[in-house]
Design a protein around this motif. Sequence first.
Motif, PDB file in Angstrom:
ATOM      1  N   TRP A   1      29.980  54.411 -14.792  1.00  0.00           N
ATOM      2  CA  TRP A   1      28.188  54.583 -14.229  1.00  0.00           C
ATOM      3  C   TRP A   1      26.920  54.199 -14.884  1.00  0.00           C
ATOM      4  N   SER A   2      26.631  53.495 -13.721  1.00  0.00           N
ATOM      5  CA  SER A   2      24.732  53.510 -14.307  1.00  0.00           C
ATOM      6  C   SER A   2      23.807  55.184 -14.222  1.00  0.00           C
ATOM      7  N   LEU A   3      22.637  54.918 -14.618  1.00  0.00           N
ATOM      8  CA  LEU A   3      22.147  55.883 -14.954  1.00  0.00           C
ATOM      9  C   LEU A   3      21.475  56.595 -13.719  1.00  0.00           C
ATOM     10  N   PHE A   4      21.894  55.502 -12.375  1.00  0.00           N
ATOM     11  CA  PHE A   4      21.163  55.826 -11.117  1.00  0.00           C
ATOM     12  C   PHE A   4      22.408  56.652 -10.653  1.00  0.00           C
ATOM     13  N   GLY A   5      23.394  55.935 -10.935  1.00  0.00           N
ATOM     14  CA  GLY A   5      25.226  57.025 -10.535  1.00  0.00           C
ATOM     15  C   GLY A   5      25.049  58.039 -11.076  1.00  0.00           C
ATOM     16  N   GLN A   6      24.623  58.073 -11.990  1.00  0.00           N
ATOM     17  CA  GLN A   6      24.779  59.594 -13.104  1.00  0.00           C
ATOM     18  C   GLN A   6      24.500  60.609 -12.264  1.00  0.00           C
ATOM     19  N   LEU A   7      22.590  60.354 -11.469  1.00  0.00           N
ATOM     20  CA  LEU A   7      22.074  60.739 -11.368  1.00  0.00           C
ATOM     21  C   LEU A   7      22.050  61.272 -10.061  1.00  0.00           C
ATOM     22  N   ILE A   8      23.081  60.950  -9.292  1.00  0.00           N
ATOM     23  CA  ILE A   8      23.516  60.377  -8.187  1.00  0.00           C
ATOM     24  C   ILE A   8      24.833  61.987  -7.660  1.00  0.00           C
ATOM     25  N   GLN A   9      25.416  61.902  -9.118  1.00  0.00           N
ATOM     26  CA  GLN A   9      26.660  62.443  -8.874  1.00  0.00           C
ATOM     27  C   GLN A   9      25.891  64.047  -9.683  1.00  0.00           C
ATOM     28  N   LEU A  10      24.847  64.072 -10.428  1.00  0.00           N
ATOM     29  CA  LEU A  10      23.678  65.478 -10.611  1.00  0.00           C
ATOM     30  C   LEU A  10      23.839  66.452 -10.111  1.00  0.00           C
ATOM     31  N   VAL A  11      23.665  65.113  -8.939  1.00  0.00           N
ATOM     32  CA  VAL A  11      23.035  66.393  -7.338  1.00  0.00           C
ATOM     33  C   VAL A  11      23.787  66.696  -6.696  1.00  0.00           C
ATOM     34  N   LEU A  12      25.185  65.207  -6.576  1.00  0.00           N
ATOM     35  CA  LEU A  12      26.142  66.354  -5.861  1.00  0.00           C
ATOM     36  C   LEU A  12      26.633  67.519  -6.534  1.00  0.00           C
ATOM     37  N   ILE A  13      26.551  67.476  -7.009  1.00  0.00           N
ATOM     38  CA  ILE A  13      27.236  69.131  -8.226  1.00  0.00           C
ATOM     39  C   ILE A  13      26.673  69.517  -8.546  1.00  0.00           C
ATOM     40  N   GLU A  14      24.797  70.101  -7.610  1.00  0.00           N
ATOM     41  CA  GLU A  14      24.089  70.901  -7.485  1.00  0.00           C
ATOM     42  C   GLU A  14      24.490  71.395  -6.378  1.00  0.00           C
ATOM     43  N   LEU A  15      24.511  70.414  -5.443  1.00  0.00           N
ATOM     44  CA  LEU A  15      24.431  70.855  -4.036  1.00  0.00           C
ATOM     45  C   LEU A  15      25.503  71.824  -3.689  1.00  0.00           C
TER      46      LEU A  15
ATOM     47  N   LEU B   1      28.182  60.642   2.508  1.00  0.00           N
ATOM     48  CA  LEU B   1      26.958  59.949   1.959  1.00  0.00           C
ATOM     49  C   LEU B   1      26.841  59.860   0.705  1.00  0.00           C
ATOM     50  N   GLY B   2      27.237  61.333  -0.428  1.00  0.00           N
ATOM     51  CA  GLY B   2      27.381  60.567  -1.440  1.00  0.00           C
ATOM     52  C   GLY B   2      28.181  59.199  -1.437  1.00  0.00           C
ATOM     53  N   GLY B   3      29.710  58.749  -1.315  1.00  0.00           N
ATOM     54  CA  GLY B   3      30.386  57.556  -1.567  1.00  0.00           C
ATOM     55  C   GLY B   3      29.460  56.453  -1.004  1.00  0.00           C
ATOM     56  N   CYS B   4      28.641  56.768  -0.238  1.00  0.00           N
ATOM     57  CA  CYS B   4      27.570  55.376  -0.012  1.00  0.00           C
ATOM     58  C   CYS B   4      27.217  55.133  -0.493  1.00  0.00           C
ATOM     59  N   LEU B   5      25.495  56.708  -1.072  1.00  0.00           N
ATOM     60  CA  LEU B   5      25.320  56.467  -2.942  1.00  0.00           C
ATOM     61  C   LEU B   5      25.684  55.094  -3.577  1.00  0.00           C
ATOM     62  N   LEU B   6      26.816  55.999  -3.976  1.00  0.00           N
ATOM     63  CA  LEU B   6      27.820  55.609  -5.126  1.00  0.00           C
ATOM     64  C   LEU B   6      28.825  53.853  -4.763  1.00  0.00           C
ATOM     65  N   MET B   7      28.815  53.463  -3.705  1.00  0.00           N
ATOM     66  CA  MET B   7      28.474  51.413  -3.587  1.00  0.00           C
ATOM     67  C   MET B   7      27.900  51.008  -3.383  1.00  0.00           C
ATOM     68  N   LEU B   8      26.517  51.928  -3.869  1.00  0.00           N
ATOM     69  CA  LEU B   8      25.117  50.593  -4.165  1.00  0.00           C
ATOM     70  C   LEU B   8      25.394  49.975  -5.038  1.00  0.00           C
ATOM     71  N   PRO B   9      25.151  48.776  -5.492  1.00  0.00           N
ATOM     72  CA  PRO B   9      25.320  48.597  -6.723  1.00  0.00           C
ATOM     73  C   PRO B   9      24.381  48.878  -7.607  1.00  0.00           C
ATOM     74  N   HIS B  10      23.360  49.333  -7.761  1.00  0.00           N
ATOM     75  CA  HIS B  10      23.174  49.670  -8.910  1.00  0.00           C
ATOM     76  C   HIS B  10      23.603  51.483  -9.265  1.00  0.00           C
ATOM     77  N   ALA B  11      24.020  51.717  -8.599  1.00  0.00           N
ATOM     78  CA  ALA B  11      25.297  52.193  -8.865  1.00  0.00           C
ATOM     79  C   ALA B  11      26.130  52.687 -10.058  1.00  0.00           C
ATOM     80  N   THR B  12      26.443  51.452 -10.551  1.00  0.00           N
ATOM     81  CA  THR B  12      27.349  51.238 -11.422  1.00  0.00           C
ATOM     82  C   THR B  12      26.765  50.398 -12.451  1.00  0.00           C
ATOM     83  N   ARG B  13      27.228  50.177 -13.815  1.00  0.00           N
ATOM     84  CA  ARG B  13      26.514  49.464 -15.132  1.00  0.00           C
ATOM     85  C   ARG B  13      26.506  47.901 -14.830  1.00  0.00           C
TER      86      ARG B  13
END
Length: 440
Positions: free
Chosen positions: A61-75, A17-29
Amino acid sequence: MTATKMIVLGYSTLILLGGCLLMLPHATRDGQGASLKDAMFTSASVTCVTGMTLHDTYHYWSLFGQLIQLVLIELGGLGFMSVMIFLLSFTKRKIGVKQRFVMQEAYSAPQVGGIVRMTQYIFFSSLAIELVGAAMLCLYFCPRLGALRGIFFSVFHSVSAFCNAGIDLMGYFSPGSSLMDVASDPFLNGVFMVLIIVGGLGFFVWFDVIEHRHHFAKYRLHTKLVLVTSGVLILLGAVQIFLLEHGGEAMAGCSTGEEWLRSLFQSVTCRTAGFFTMDLSAMTEATQFVCICLMLVGGSSGSTAGGLKTTTLALLFLSITVVFRKRKTVECFHRRIEEEAIHNACCVLMLYLLLLIVSSVSICAIESIGLLDSLFECAAALGTAGLTLGLTARLSALSQVILMFLMFVGRVGGLSVLLALGTTSGNVASQYPLEKVTVG
């Protein structure tokens, strides 16, 4: 489905799931999204709180991508299943026995009773520690980055350090530098080290220490083994790194005090954290081998860290002393340790050594690199330390898949993976005839 199978399946689902979210266009700068390989590797790295990266986290990684990674780190650090059941505990849904067993397996809890209340306590305590760490880091980041960016940097690094992830945004100052630019700052280094150590000790160790405070004799045997083994590893690692690197290229331009600070930080971060304040590629081969040993051991059971675990190392060492003392049982702190724990420790050690050797030789052959370099990368992945000699991003897709598998085993636990893949045959009443085998 057994508890271990649910944990393995859950982490696998979270990585996908995290990999799919990081493939979104908004996940990278650049607005194009990451490739499948880069997204899955990054998702596996942050979910397994390893810290290996293919790109600079801040610039790629964009702010969106960094937030995804932050959530994955916590989980990944607190345990996805525990977070889900924690949220369910505030609803009217009843938490069944199977879910409680999953939580016990995830936290390595001594018993099932009271596990839901304990999970709530762990969740709130973890958030409190991360907030305190973020508040301390704000004293450094806010004056330099402004209020909003400083707060985000503080929260991100506090969570990453406490969960032993090693993902950083310090590329804002210098790409790929981790904490090298602030290696001489004792305050910042101290905050990071405290967060790493607290996160790596284990949740139930905290509660034991808080309950009994300075009365060491009242601690559970698990707590005693964790504290003693962790302290010895950190101190011995720091002394060895200092002696091996004193006046060397990796310590160029440092005073004696700064060398001790860097040695201590490197010893702490090798315990699955992934930050670094030294040029790892400039270290001597002897120091790199010391780091490999520290990374392979990792943190403690029931913590945010991965690796072989400190208690496993302690039990293996104690089992060796039994032979010299000619005892029949393993004893420590006036307590006898059950044979099943010793068997599990031996099983985990052999599994980790086998994985390390096979994966290192495979990557060495695939990439045509030195065996020590390959050992370092594989030990960093298996111990979820995330340190690298700068080879991770240059490896082929097959080698990166091998590292992903090692990260997964390191976070979920070798014994859990074996139990998930194996089958139970039940208790057998009959036994085969006993026969002695010559050893040694």
